[in-house]
Design a protein around this motif. Sequence first.
Motif, short mmCIF file in Angstrom:
data_model
loop_
_atom_site.label_atom_id
_atom_site.label_comp_id
_atom_site.label_asym_id
_atom_site.label_seq_id
_atom_site.Cartn_x
_atom_site.Cartn_y
_atom_site.Cartn_z
N GLN A 198 1.00 -1.17 0.18
CA GLN A 198 0.05 -0.10 0.01
C GLN A 198 0.94 1.28 -0.15
OE1 GLN A 198 -3.08 -1.67 3.17
NE2 GLN A 198 -3.75 0.50 2.39
N ALA A 199 1.94 1.05 1.03
CA ALA A 199 2.81 2.61 0.61
C ALA A 199 3.56 2.52 -0.66
CB ALA A 199 3.90 2.35 1.88
N TRP A 200 4.00 1.60 -1.23
CA TRP A 200 4.74 1.38 -2.38
C TRP A 200 3.87 1.96 -3.48
CZ3 TRP A 200 6.71 -4.36 -2.37
CH2 TRP A 200 7.65 -4.44 -1.35
N GLY A 201 2.46 1.52 -3.45
CA GLY A 201 1.57 2.40 -4.36
C GLY A 201 1.46 3.65 -4.44
N MET A 202 1.70 4.33 -3.38
CA MET A 202 1.70 5.84 -3.04
C MET A 202 2.71 6.59 -3.87
SD MET A 202 -1.27 6.36 -1.78
CE MET A 202 -1.61 5.16 -2.87
N GLU A 203 3.89 5.62 -4.44
CA GLU A 203 4.99 6.23 -5.02
C GLU A 203 4.60 6.67 -6.36
OE1 GLU A 203 8.00 3.44 -4.83
OE2 GLU A 203 8.26 3.41 -2.69
N THR A 204 3.71 6.34 -6.92
CA THR A 204 3.18 6.48 -8.31
C THR A 204 1.85 6.96 -8.61
OG1 THR A 204 2.91 4.44 -8.91
CG2 THR A 204 5.17 5.33 -9.33
N LEU A 205 0.99 6.45 -7.69
CA LEU A 205 -0.39 6.66 -7.62
C LEU A 205 -1.17 7.75 -6.51
CD1 LEU A 205 -2.19 3.32 -8.93
CD2 LEU A 205 -2.03 5.61 -10.09
N GLN A 206 -2.10 8.19 -6.75
CA GLN A 206 -2.73 8.90 -5.63
C GLN A 206 -3.78 8.13 -4.79
OE1 GLN A 206 -3.32 12.52 -8.21
NE2 GLN A 206 -2.76 13.60 -6.50
N PRO A 207 -4.22 8.43 -3.66
CA PRO A 207 -4.88 7.51 -2.94
C PRO A 207 -6.04 7.01 -3.49
CG PRO A 207 -3.97 9.12 -1.55
CD PRO A 207 -3.45 9.66 -2.91
N MET A 208 -6.97 7.85 -3.98
CA MET A 208 -8.41 7.50 -4.58
C MET A 208 -8.00 6.52 -5.53
SD MET A 208 -10.37 8.82 -2.47
CE MET A 208 -9.29 8.42 -1.19
N GLY A 209 -7.24 6.93 -6.47
CA GLY A 209 -7.07 6.04 -7.80
C GLY A 209 -6.54 4.60 -7.58
N PHE A 210 -5.56 4.60 -6.55
CA PHE A 210 -5.36 3.29 -5.98
C PHE A 210 -6.20 2.61 -5.49
CE2 PHE A 210 -3.12 0.67 -2.75
CZ PHE A 210 -2.02 -0.22 -3.55
N THR A 211 -6.82 3.25 -4.37
CA THR A 211 -8.15 2.35 -3.75
C THR A 211 -8.89 2.05 -4.70
OG1 THR A 211 -7.72 3.81 -1.91
CG2 THR A 211 -9.79 2.58 -1.80
N GLY A 212 -9.43 2.68 -5.62
CA GLY A 212 -10.71 2.33 -6.70
C GLY A 212 -10.23 1.26 -7.45
N LEU A 213 -8.60 1.25 -7.84
CA LEU A 213 -8.33 0.12 -8.76
C LEU A 213 -8.34 -1.29 -8.08
CD1 LEU A 213 -5.70 2.02 -10.88
CD2 LEU A 213 -7.94 1.33 -11.69
N ARG A 214 -7.66 -1.36 -6.90
CA ARG A 214 -7.46 -2.34 -6.14
C ARG A 214 -8.71 -2.89 -5.75
NH1 ARG A 214 -6.23 -3.00 -0.27
NH2 ARG A 214 -6.90 -0.94 0.89
N PHE A 215 -9.66 -2.22 -5.35
CA PHE A 215 -11.08 -2.66 -5.00
C PHE A 215 -11.99 -3.16 -6.07
CE2 PHE A 215 -10.28 -1.17 -0.57
CZ PHE A 215 -10.92 -1.95 0.15
N ALA A 216 -11.70 -2.61 -7.24
CA ALA A 216 -12.23 -3.06 -8.52
C ALA A 216 -11.76 -4.38 -9.04
CB ALA A 216 -12.17 -2.28 -9.90
N LEU A 217 -10.32 -4.77 -8.81
CA LEU A 217 -9.94 -6.01 -8.99
C LEU A 217 -10.31 -7.10 -7.97
CD1 LEU A 217 -7.70 -7.47 -10.64
CD2 LEU A 217 -5.91 -6.55 -9.02
N GLY A 218 -10.54 -6.54 -6.58
CA GLY A 218 -11.13 -7.46 -5.61
C GLY A 218 -12.40 -7.83 -6.00
N ALA A 219 -13.24 -7.12 -6.45
CA ALA A 219 -14.70 -7.38 -7.01
C ALA A 219 -14.52 -8.52 -8.06
CB ALA A 219 -15.15 -6.02 -7.31
N LEU A 220 -13.67 -8.29 -9.08
CA LEU A 220 -13.55 -9.41 -10.07
C LEU A 220 -13.23 -10.56 -9.48
CD1 LEU A 220 -11.60 -7.25 -12.86
CD2 LEU A 220 -14.18 -7.79 -12.79
#
Length: 298
Positions: A24-46
Amino acid sequence: MKRWQADGLLLAVAAIWGLAFVPQAWGMETLQPMGFTGLRFALGALVVAPLAWRERRRPAPVVPAGGPPRWLLLFGLGSLIFLGAALQQIGLVTTSVTNASFLTALYVPLVPVLGWLLFGRRPHWIAWPAAVGCVAGTWLLTGGQAVHMVAGDWWVIASSLPWALHVVLVGWAAGRLGAPYTVACVQFIVCSVLSLIAAAALESMSWEAVRAAAGAIAYTGLISVGVGYTAQVVAQRHTQPADAALVLSSETVFAAIFGALLAGDRLTAAGWAGCALILGCILLAQLPMLWRQREAGH
């Protein structure tokens, strides 16, 4: 599922979540919080969507009369995850993984209080010292020193309330609706949609940034969300929220262990004492169940 099996499953969830703090901390090196959260939960839903689809093909369970409608329950759970995950992710931009894992554990003593207020479930008295002990153990994991507060810490503290409400409500909602995989899938979709709407309004996101964070998105989406949060929904149908919060608090122990193994961190003597205190408190919380089983056997 027996209660000890449910608690064992929650312990596995805690291990999954403990490892997730680092990516989660690594993801913040390139993505911003809302985008990272949205993408990972979309993947979890799949991940959980096939199980939810299979579940929906069965005869629909009878929902008890009264109470909030089905759609409101599912939207509410997804909104709580959105608030908890988003606030925590914003905090990780400026705070350390160690501070975040400690401050997230503040939801543990909130759970029995909220369960008492919302459902009249007065927890066994052992739950109170066990909850306080888990928070104290998490503090020891930080080194047993004062936590130097930065802006991110306050965001993580704010996330403890939606996390606590979610732990209190998710098992009740899944039991009421009789469809744990559907509950998991829909709450992930709600969280993802709300996060991506916020990202579109407040952040910028490029394909290059997504590719750079692909590994972090993959673990936190496939494993932390798809497996971890789904297993939480299934397990919490068979255990009490206060007990679930105590078992899940061990994610701080796993975060410290994985930090030592993967990131070169070292546990001090205070850190090892914190691990022992948390695990001891989790075992302490199981005593009422063991007493009842022993009395039933006589």
